[in-house]
Design a protein around this motif. Structure first.
Motif, PDB file in Angstrom:
ATOM      1  N   ASP A 881     -17.103 -62.998  65.095  1.00 10.68           N
ATOM      2  CA  ASP A 881     -16.249 -62.455  64.044  1.00 10.68           C
ATOM      3  C   ASP A 881     -16.091 -63.400  62.862  1.00 10.68           C
ATOM      4  O   ASP A 881     -15.172 -63.241  62.055  1.00 10.68           O
ATOM      5  CB  ASP A 881     -14.873 -62.095  64.604  1.00 10.68           C
ATOM      6  CG  ASP A 881     -14.062 -63.325  65.020  1.00 10.68           C
ATOM      7  OD1 ASP A 881     -14.676 -64.399  65.217  1.00 10.68           O
ATOM      8  OD2 ASP A 881     -12.832 -63.210  65.159  1.00 10.68           O
ATOM      9  N   ALA A 882     -16.998 -64.372  62.722  1.00  9.06           N
ATOM     10  CA  ALA A 882     -16.879 -65.326  61.610  1.00  9.06           C
ATOM     11  C   ALA A 882     -16.973 -64.620  60.267  1.00  9.06           C
ATOM     12  O   ALA A 882     -16.210 -64.917  59.332  1.00  9.06           O
ATOM     13  CB  ALA A 882     -17.955 -66.400  61.734  1.00  9.06           C
ATOM     14  N   ALA A 883     -17.910 -63.680  60.131  1.00 11.25           N
ATOM     15  CA  ALA A 883     -18.045 -62.962  58.864  1.00 11.25           C
ATOM     16  C   ALA A 883     -16.805 -62.135  58.584  1.00 11.25           C
ATOM     17  O   ALA A 883     -16.378 -62.013  57.421  1.00 11.25           O
ATOM     18  CB  ALA A 883     -19.285 -62.075  58.906  1.00 11.25           C
ATOM     19  N   ASP A 884     -16.204 -61.561  59.608  1.00  7.70           N
ATOM     20  CA  ASP A 884     -14.983 -60.774  59.419  1.00  7.70           C
ATOM     21  C   ASP A 884     -13.847 -61.656  58.921  1.00  7.70           C
ATOM     22  O   ASP A 884     -13.070 -61.245  58.035  1.00  7.70           O
ATOM     23  CB  ASP A 884     -14.587 -60.117  60.740  1.00  7.70           C
ATOM     24  CG  ASP A 884     -15.643 -59.161  61.239  1.00  7.70           C
ATOM     25  OD1 ASP A 884     -15.421 -57.954  61.166  1.00  7.70           O
ATOM     26  OD2 ASP A 884     -16.701 -59.631  61.696  1.00  7.70           O
ATOM     27  N   ARG A 885     -13.723 -62.839  59.481  1.00  8.88           N
ATOM     28  CA  ARG A 885     -12.665 -63.744  59.046  1.00  8.88           C
ATOM     29  C   ARG A 885     -12.838 -64.108  57.573  1.00  8.88           C
ATOM     30  O   ARG A 885     -11.874 -64.145  56.805  1.00  8.88           O
ATOM     31  CB  ARG A 885     -12.666 -65.011  59.900  1.00  8.88           C
ATOM     32  CG  ARG A 885     -12.234 -64.804  61.345  1.00  8.88           C
ATOM     33  CD  ARG A 885     -12.484 -66.053  62.183  1.00  8.88           C
ATOM     34  NE  ARG A 885     -12.064 -65.864  63.551  1.00  8.88           N
ATOM     35  CZ  ARG A 885     -10.852 -66.156  64.011  1.00  8.88           C
ATOM     36  NH1 ARG A 885      -9.950 -66.654  63.189  1.00  8.88           N
ATOM     37  NH2 ARG A 885     -10.553 -65.963  65.274  1.00  8.88           N
ATOM     38  N   ARG A 886     -14.075 -64.385  57.201  1.00  8.03           N
ATOM     39  CA  ARG A 886     -14.321 -64.754  55.801  1.00  8.03           C
ATOM     40  C   ARG A 886     -14.068 -63.577  54.861  1.00  8.03           C
ATOM     41  O   ARG A 886     -13.537 -63.772  53.766  1.00  8.03           O
ATOM     42  CB  ARG A 886     -15.744 -65.279  55.654  1.00  8.03           C
ATOM     43  CG  ARG A 886     -15.967 -66.637  56.304  1.00  8.03           C
ATOM     44  CD  ARG A 886     -17.320 -67.210  55.961  1.00  8.03           C
ATOM     45  NE  ARG A 886     -18.418 -66.526  56.628  1.00  8.03           N
ATOM     46  CZ  ARG A 886     -18.922 -66.900  57.795  1.00  8.03           C
ATOM     47  NH1 ARG A 886     -18.435 -67.961  58.435  1.00  8.03           N
ATOM     48  NH2 ARG A 886     -19.933 -66.232  58.349  1.00  8.03           N
ATOM     49  N   LEU A 887     -14.424 -62.374  55.286  1.00  9.50           N
ATOM     50  CA  LEU A 887     -14.175 -61.205  54.439  1.00  9.50           C
ATOM     51  C   LEU A 887     -12.684 -60.956  54.296  1.00  9.50           C
ATOM     52  O   LEU A 887     -12.203 -60.639  53.194  1.00  9.50           O
ATOM     53  CB  LEU A 887     -14.878 -59.982  55.029  1.00  9.50           C
ATOM     54  CG  LEU A 887     -14.732 -58.674  54.250  1.00  9.50           C
ATOM     55  CD1 LEU A 887     -15.205 -58.832  52.802  1.00  9.50           C
ATOM     56  CD2 LEU A 887     -15.502 -57.545  54.943  1.00  9.50           C
ATOM     57  N   ARG A 888     -11.935 -61.083  55.370  1.00  4.96           N
ATOM     58  CA  ARG A 888     -10.477 -60.916  55.261  1.00  4.96           C
ATOM     59  C   ARG A 888      -9.886 -61.952  54.321  1.00  4.96           C
ATOM     60  O   ARG A 888      -8.996 -61.648  53.515  1.00  4.96           O
ATOM     61  CB  ARG A 888      -9.832 -61.025  56.646  1.00  4.96           C
ATOM     62  CG  ARG A 888     -10.067 -59.832  57.539  1.00  4.96           C
ATOM     63  CD  ARG A 888      -9.062 -59.777  58.680  1.00  4.96           C
ATOM     64  NE  ARG A 888      -9.121 -60.941  59.537  1.00  4.96           N
ATOM     65  CZ  ARG A 888      -9.861 -61.030  60.627  1.00  4.96           C
ATOM     66  NH1 ARG A 888     -10.630 -60.001  60.977  1.00  4.96           N
ATOM     67  NH2 ARG A 888      -9.840 -62.112  61.380  1.00  4.96           N
ATOM     68  N   GLU A 889     -10.369 -63.176  54.435  1.00 11.71           N
ATOM     69  CA  GLU A 889      -9.858 -64.230  53.557  1.00 11.71           C
ATOM     70  C   GLU A 889     -10.140 -63.919  52.088  1.00 11.71           C
ATOM     71  O   GLU A 889      -9.271 -64.095  51.224  1.00 11.71           O
ATOM     72  CB  GLU A 889     -10.487 -65.568  53.945  1.00 11.71           C
ATOM     73  CG  GLU A 889      -9.962 -66.745  53.141  1.00 11.71           C
ATOM     74  CD  GLU A 889     -10.583 -68.056  53.566  1.00 11.71           C
ATOM     75  OE1 GLU A 889     -10.270 -69.081  52.943  1.00 11.71           O
ATOM     76  OE2 GLU A 889     -11.397 -68.058  54.516  1.00 11.71           O
ATOM     77  N   ARG A 890     -11.343 -63.435  51.798  1.00  7.29           N
ATOM     78  CA  ARG A 890     -11.688 -63.100  50.416  1.00  7.29           C
ATOM     79  C   ARG A 890     -10.849 -61.939  49.894  1.00  7.29           C
ATOM     80  O   ARG A 890     -10.602 -61.838  48.691  1.00  7.29           O
ATOM     81  CB  ARG A 890     -13.175 -62.750  50.320  1.00  7.29           C
ATOM     82  CG  ARG A 890     -14.108 -63.936  50.583  1.00  7.29           C
ATOM     83  CD  ARG A 890     -15.555 -63.497  50.602  1.00  7.29           C
ATOM     84  NE  ARG A 890     -15.994 -63.021  49.298  1.00  7.29           N
ATOM     85  CZ  ARG A 890     -17.056 -62.263  49.088  1.00  7.29           C
ATOM     86  NH1 ARG A 890     -17.795 -61.881  50.139  1.00  7.29           N
ATOM     87  NH2 ARG A 890     -17.390 -61.882  47.880  1.00  7.29           N
ATOM     88  N   ALA A 891     -10.414 -61.066  50.802  1.00  3.89           N
ATOM     89  CA  ALA A 891      -9.595 -59.927  50.392  1.00  3.89           C
ATOM     90  C   ALA A 891      -8.112 -60.252  50.378  1.00  3.89           C
ATOM     91  O   ALA A 891      -7.293 -59.382  50.063  1.00  3.89           O
ATOM     92  CB  ALA A 891      -9.854 -58.744  51.324  1.00  3.89           C
ATOM     93  N   GLY A 892      -7.759 -61.487  50.727  1.00 12.23           N
ATOM     94  CA  GLY A 892      -6.353 -61.877  50.701  1.00 12.23           C
ATOM     95  C   GLY A 892      -5.568 -61.389  51.895  1.00 12.23           C
ATOM     96  O   GLY A 892      -4.340 -61.284  51.824  1.00 12.23           O
ATOM     97  N   LEU A 893      -6.253 -61.085  52.987  1.00  7.99           N
ATOM     98  CA  LEU A 893      -5.562 -60.710  54.221  1.00  7.99           C
ATOM     99  C   LEU A 893      -5.291 -61.976  55.014  1.00  7.99           C
ATOM    100  O   LEU A 893      -6.223 -62.671  55.422  1.00  7.99           O
ATOM    101  CB  LEU A 893      -6.419 -59.742  55.032  1.00  7.99           C
ATOM    102  CG  LEU A 893      -6.574 -58.344  54.436  1.00  7.99           C
ATOM    103  CD1 LEU A 893      -7.658 -57.562  55.165  1.00  7.99           C
ATOM    104  CD2 LEU A 893      -5.255 -57.581  54.488  1.00  7.99           C
ATOM    105  N   THR A 894      -4.046 -62.275  55.229  1.00 11.80           N
ATOM    106  CA  THR A 894      -3.661 -63.527  55.870  1.00 11.80           C
ATOM    107  C   THR A 894      -3.186 -63.277  57.298  1.00 11.80           C
ATOM    108  O   THR A 894      -2.655 -62.217  57.621  1.00 11.80           O
ATOM    109  CB  THR A 894      -2.545 -64.219  55.083  1.00 11.80           C
ATOM    110  OG1 THR A 894      -1.413 -63.336  55.005  1.00 11.80           O
ATOM    111  CG2 THR A 894      -3.014 -64.547  53.669  1.00 11.80           C
ATOM    112  N   GLY A 895      -3.375 -64.280  58.143  1.00  9.97           N
ATOM    113  CA  GLY A 895      -2.972 -64.168  59.534  1.00  9.97           C
ATOM    114  C   GLY A 895      -4.176 -63.975  60.433  1.00  9.97           C
ATOM    115  O   GLY A 895      -5.308 -63.820  59.980  1.00  9.97           O
ATOM    116  N   GLU A 896      -3.936 -64.002  61.732  1.00  4.23           N
ATOM    117  CA  GLU A 896      -4.995 -63.898  62.720  1.00  4.23           C
ATOM    118  C   GLU A 896      -4.827 -62.640  63.551  1.00  4.23           C
ATOM    119  O   GLU A 896      -3.707 -62.196  63.833  1.00  4.23           O
ATOM    120  CB  GLU A 896      -4.973 -65.121  63.656  1.00  4.23           C
ATOM    121  CG  GLU A 896      -5.279 -66.442  62.958  1.00  4.23           C
ATOM    122  CD  GLU A 896      -6.735 -66.534  62.529  1.00  4.23           C
ATOM    123  OE1 GLU A 896      -7.590 -65.860  63.144  1.00  4.23           O
ATOM    124  OE2 GLU A 896      -7.011 -67.287  61.578  1.00  4.23           O
TER     125      GLU A 896
END
Length: 969
Positions: A881-896
């Motif tokens: 899920d590394a790509a998913d984490r990076r995409l969420r970060e780029r979209a400003g979605l914070t948290g795990e």
């Protein structure tokens, strides 16, 4: 079996509730002349936790922390208490238990006392014997003893035995270079009974491997935790240089001094300082660490002060016991010489000669371990099946024992001798010491009922080998890969790990990955489980396996119990009527297509609300079917404008965890073992029978111009063609996810296509063990893709006569993680001889991987909200899920998102008898994270099962990442 190479079949297992139960069991067994073996977490690697009599399982009930005295820095524990539970309980007081084996998340205090376990921090805080103050012990026959210092509580005759052997105790236990901290072998702590050493009865009892009595309670000493420890990672040219440097660092008083070389670390070396071998030196603070750095002569060095960074590096070391079982090329390596030790000043010379001895016998292994104390761990690729291989194992063991003794070492440095080395103790100790060991055993256990065959009058090191009873089949090779390190018995929650949700929910060994592997082992052996593939006992143990595949990634040796379960069910039900759920949920794709074709969704939804579906639980409602499947919407939507010109090549696939980055394993064991080196399947890596790189062949070029593709491009226009896979869940249950993905992909400049005709990953057939049906479905899917692409299957070219290899890279986006995982792993293993299967498997990408690799310059909309939810267990295990984490970060979605398993797990949560376990799994991480989420948090779960569990148990609607981005466009 334990974590060793040995197998001894007990007559029964007793799980005592308290010391009185232990005494009663020991009295009954003594009266009947039945041996007894006390057992904790069974992580012993020398065979001492196996037995032919009654096994006392001390983990089920006698697992309490009785009390803690922070002022005295002591704790009272029961023998079945897991070490990490003690450490967690005393951490608020700034204390810990010093010895810390890498198995600390599942090893027990009783087992540590039995083996005199050590761990990485023993260089500073000593062995278990150094940290035990008192022991409550029950002997064979039921007599109780309280041991501390002094002769109070000693069995009759022990004082006289010591008085008559003072010379042996003072001079007969040490090697030519004197005593050292890791002299664990035999009853090595007997010199604690000397008067000048305080007559340490409790200390002398430690390391007795269950041969003297059963510990029912212990008072242990605690040590102060450093407030801010710092890790110094030191790089050296090679293993010998690191080993020779270790002794010179001891004056800096490190808390740990661990060593490992490049052949163990592998790709993880990229995260370490330059060098071919490394020392991990933990110091109590940054000042001490910098002082050490000023005094070392290393090739390179790094200080790590960040706790998260330290944990990441320590994980490399802690997983080494499992990692070391997989050698380059796929061969398995085994314990047997796991922990011999020499004085630290002798370590460099010893390792050189040890490597030479390996080479002389044609063996391989990757040494690592506690270099600061001269203790070396290694697993070696012994052949423990053939007569010639077993003979070589014996010859090597005898020569290595002599080598260890020549360097003044101990055959065991922390794990005990068990059956693996006890036969060789006369090579380490003289005849007087060996005679004293026998007399000591007889004082405590005159009837010889406690764990016979260990330490005194031992069994041969080459008998009772667990491999001897297995047939020579690919499935048996898979089952044997479980080496018993028992990471699946960890009860830790939090973080991303998944394995093993059913064990954490039930606390029963048979519902752990190891327990199931051991039952399959016995099924194949045919001695205890005699009804083979029709075994009800094995079926019962596998019934609560959620098929989460967590073990595939979290088990250090890559056991894939979901695949083993599928293979078992395939054979178990062969030629018989299966459970109804195998036909209803197992055949879900067919039923849903039929309902859609007849336009009966509304009728079925109404009926499902009122009538129970045969074979499914009545405690859980069925999710409603859509009236407009995704492909129907796709065929009738207005044609979108063409995508803007953009680069069509991938961005940075190496960093995204793309195809081949997961752990390929599946039920097709014949194909899997054929394809991998030396007939030994690997637990990680890329699909062994197909290409690991992105496929470019025609089998997956779903870029045709028929009605289902909506004429959005043929793969030759300005937009990158992407085939959006209409999985069963997206098609019939969550078409809104597919619609959202199309809009986001087109906004990112992709030319989206959808295959003509039905396609299916076969997941529901695999999970219910209908493997022949799965193969049929997958072949039809590949044929449907060929037809959609205009491919001539006879020559591998498309309608234009091109192979597709020179066009846009083939890209198949699968929104449902479980379907993507099935296509990447099960597809090529079930159809190993079909090149189309491997091309499709290599072409599969997740939603986030697609955007990251093929639209690296596209900027997702900013959402800027907290997010909670669930990472699908198959995504964790296979896709990453590394790509998913990076995409969420780029979209400003914070948290795990939550780790673990949501508990629904496809068909599992809908089957009778599974509801309680399903809910218990959700309560581990998922439901608490939802209850604790900020009010403004968005809830994300890419898996349909996860979204269903969240809706039904959490009362909120979760959405796919594609939906969250679509709503923000």
């Amino acid at each position: 079996m334990d974590a060793s190479n040995y197998r001894r079949v007990p007559v029964g297992v007793v799980a005592p509730y308290d010391a009185d139960d232990v005494a009663a069991a020991l009295r009954v067994c003594a009266d009947a002349g039945v041996p007894v073996v006390p057992r904790g977490g069974a992580t012993s690697i020398a065979g001492q936790a196996t037995g032919t009599g009654v096994v006392l399982d001390l983990t089920r009930h006698m697992n309490s922390l009785v009390s803690v005295d922070p002022a005295a820095r002591t704790a009272v524990v029961q023998p079945g208490l897991v070490l990490d539970r003690l450490r967690d309980a005393v951490r608020p007081y700034g204390l810990t238990f010093g010895p810390d084996p890498s198995t600390r998340s599942r090893c027990t205090l009783g087992g540590m006392i039995g083996n005199n376990a050590c761990g990485a921090h023993s260089v500073a805080w000593g062995t278990t014997a150094d940290n035990v103050a008192e022991l409550a012990v029950t002997a064979y026959g039921g007599a109780s003893h309280r041991l501390g210092t002094g002769w109070a509580g000693a069995p009759a005759g022990l004082r006289e035995l010591v008085a008559g052997n003072l010379a042996v105790l003072r001079t007969g236990l040490y090697g030519p270079f004197g005593d050292f901290s890791r002299r664990i072998s035999g009853y090595g702590g007997l010199d604690a009974l000397l008067p000048e050493r305080g007559t340490g009865l409790a200390r002398a009892f430690c390391g007795s491997e269950g041969t003297l009595g059963v510990v029912t309670e212990a008072v242990v000493r605690l040590v102060e935790l450093p407030a801010a420890p710092v890790l110094a990672v030191l790089g050296y040219a090679d293993e010998t240089a690191a080993a020779e440097a270790a002794a010179g660092l001891l004056p800096y008083r490190p808390l740990t001094l661990e060593g490992m070389a490049h052949d163990l670390v592998g790709a993880a070396a990229a995260d370490l300082p330059r060098g071919g071998a490394w020392l991990f030196a933990e110091l109590p603070d940054e000042g001490a660490a910098r002082a050490l750095l000023r005094g070392v002569d290393a090739v390179d060095a790094r200080l790590v002060t960040d706790p998260a960074g330290q944990r990441a590096l320590w994980r490399i070391r802690e997983d080494a016991a499992g990692t070391a079982t997989r050698l380059p090329g796929g061969a398995m390596a085994w314990p047997g010489w796991e922990d011999c030790a020499v004085p630290p000043a002798r370590l460099g010379a010893y390792l050189r000669e040890f490597r030479a001895l390996l080479a002389a016998h044609g063996l391989r292994g990757s040494p690592y371990g506690h270099f600061g104390e001269g203790c070396v761990h290694v697993r070696i690729d012994f052949d423990l099946v053939t007569r010639e291989g077993v003979a070589r194992y014996r010859a090597f063991s005898e020569e290595l024992a002599d080598l260890v003794v020549a360097h003044g070492g101990s055959l065991s440095g922390e794990h005990g001798d068990g059956q693996a080395r006890a036969e060789l103790l006369p090579r380490m100790y003289g005849p007087d010491a060996i005679a004293l060991f026998g007399a000591y055993k007889d004082v405590w256990d005159p009837a010889g009922g406690m764990n016979p065959g260990m330490l005194v009058r031992p069994a041969r090191l080459d008998e009772n080998l667990r491999f001897a009873v297995l047939p020579d089949t690919p499935f048996a090779t898979e089952v044997a890969r479980c080496v018993g390190v028992a990471k699946c018995r960890s009860t830790e929650t939090g973080g991303t790990a998944v394995m093993c949700p059913s064990y954490r929910a039930t606390g029963e060994e048979r519902h752990s990955t190891r327990g199931r592997a051991r039952l399959l082992h016995e099924m194949l052996a045919g001695e205890i489980v005699t009804d083979g593939w029709r075994s009800a006992e094995v079926a019962g143990a596998l019934d609560l396996c959620l098929g989460c595949k967590g073990c595939l990634s979290d088990c250090p040796v890559g056991v894939d119990m979901a695949a083993y379960k599928a293979e078992f069910l395939h054979r178990h039900w062969a030629g018989r009527i299966r459970p109804l759920a195998h036909y209803t949920l197992g055949g879900l794709p067919v039923w849903l297509r039929l309902i859609a074709r007849l336009r009966l969704a509304a009728v079925v939804n109404a009926a499902a609300r009122r009538l129970p579906l045969p074979g499914l639980t009545r405690t859980r409602p069925l999710p409603p079917l859509t009236r407009t499947p995704f492909t129907h919407w796709w065929q009738t939507r207005p044609t979108p404008p063409p995508p803007a010109p953009r680069a069509t090549g991938p961005g940075n696939p190496a960093s995204s965890g793309g195809a081949g980055s997961g752990n390929p394993a599946s039920p097709a064991f014949e194909a899997r073992v054929r394809a991998e080196p030396e007939g030994r399947p690997q637990g990680t890596g890329t699909p062994a029978t197909g290409p690991a790189t992105r496929a470019t062949g025609p089998a997956t070029r779903a870029t045709g111009t028929g009605p289902a593709t909506r004429a959005t491009g043929t793969g030759t226009g300005p937009g990158t063609p992407v085939t959006l896979w209409p999985d069963t869940f997206t098609e019939h249950l969550a078409p809104e996810t597919g619609r959202a993905a199309v809009r986001v992909l087109e906004a990112a400049g992709f030319a989206v296509t959808v295959p003509r005709g039905p396609v299916c990953c076969g997941l529901t057939y695999v999970s219910t063990g209908r493997l022949d049906r799965a193969r049929t479905v997958l072949r039809r899917t590949l044929d449907a893709l060929d037809a959609s692409n205009g491919t001539d299957t006879t020559n591998g070219t498309n309608a234009s006569g091109r192979t597709g290899a020179t066009d846009h890279p083939v890209l198949v986006l699968v929104l449902e993680p479980s379907c993507a995982a099935a296509l990447r792993t099960d597809l090529p293993a079930l159809l190993p001889d079909d090149p189309r299967a491997h091309r499709l498997a290599a072409a599969v990408r997740t939603f986030a991987e697609t955007l990251e690799e093929y639209a690296p310059d596209w900027r997702p909309p900013r959402i800027d909200r907290p997010v909670a939810g669930q990472t699908h267990c198959h995504q964790h295990a296979v896709l990453g899920d590394a790509a998913d984490r990076r995409l969420r970060e780029r979209a400003g979605l914070t948290g795990e998102l939550s780790g673990g398993c949501c508990g629904l797990a496809g068909n599992f949560g809908f089957e009778p008898g599974h509801h309680d376990v399903s809910v218990a799994c959700a309560e581990e991480q998922l439901l608490p994270s939802l209850r604790g989420a900020p009010e403004a948090a968005l809830i994300q779960a890419d898996g349909f099962s996860c979204r269903t569990q969240i809706a039904q148990l959490g009362g909120v609607r979760a959405r796919h990442l594609a939906e969250l981005l679509d709503e923000a466009l």
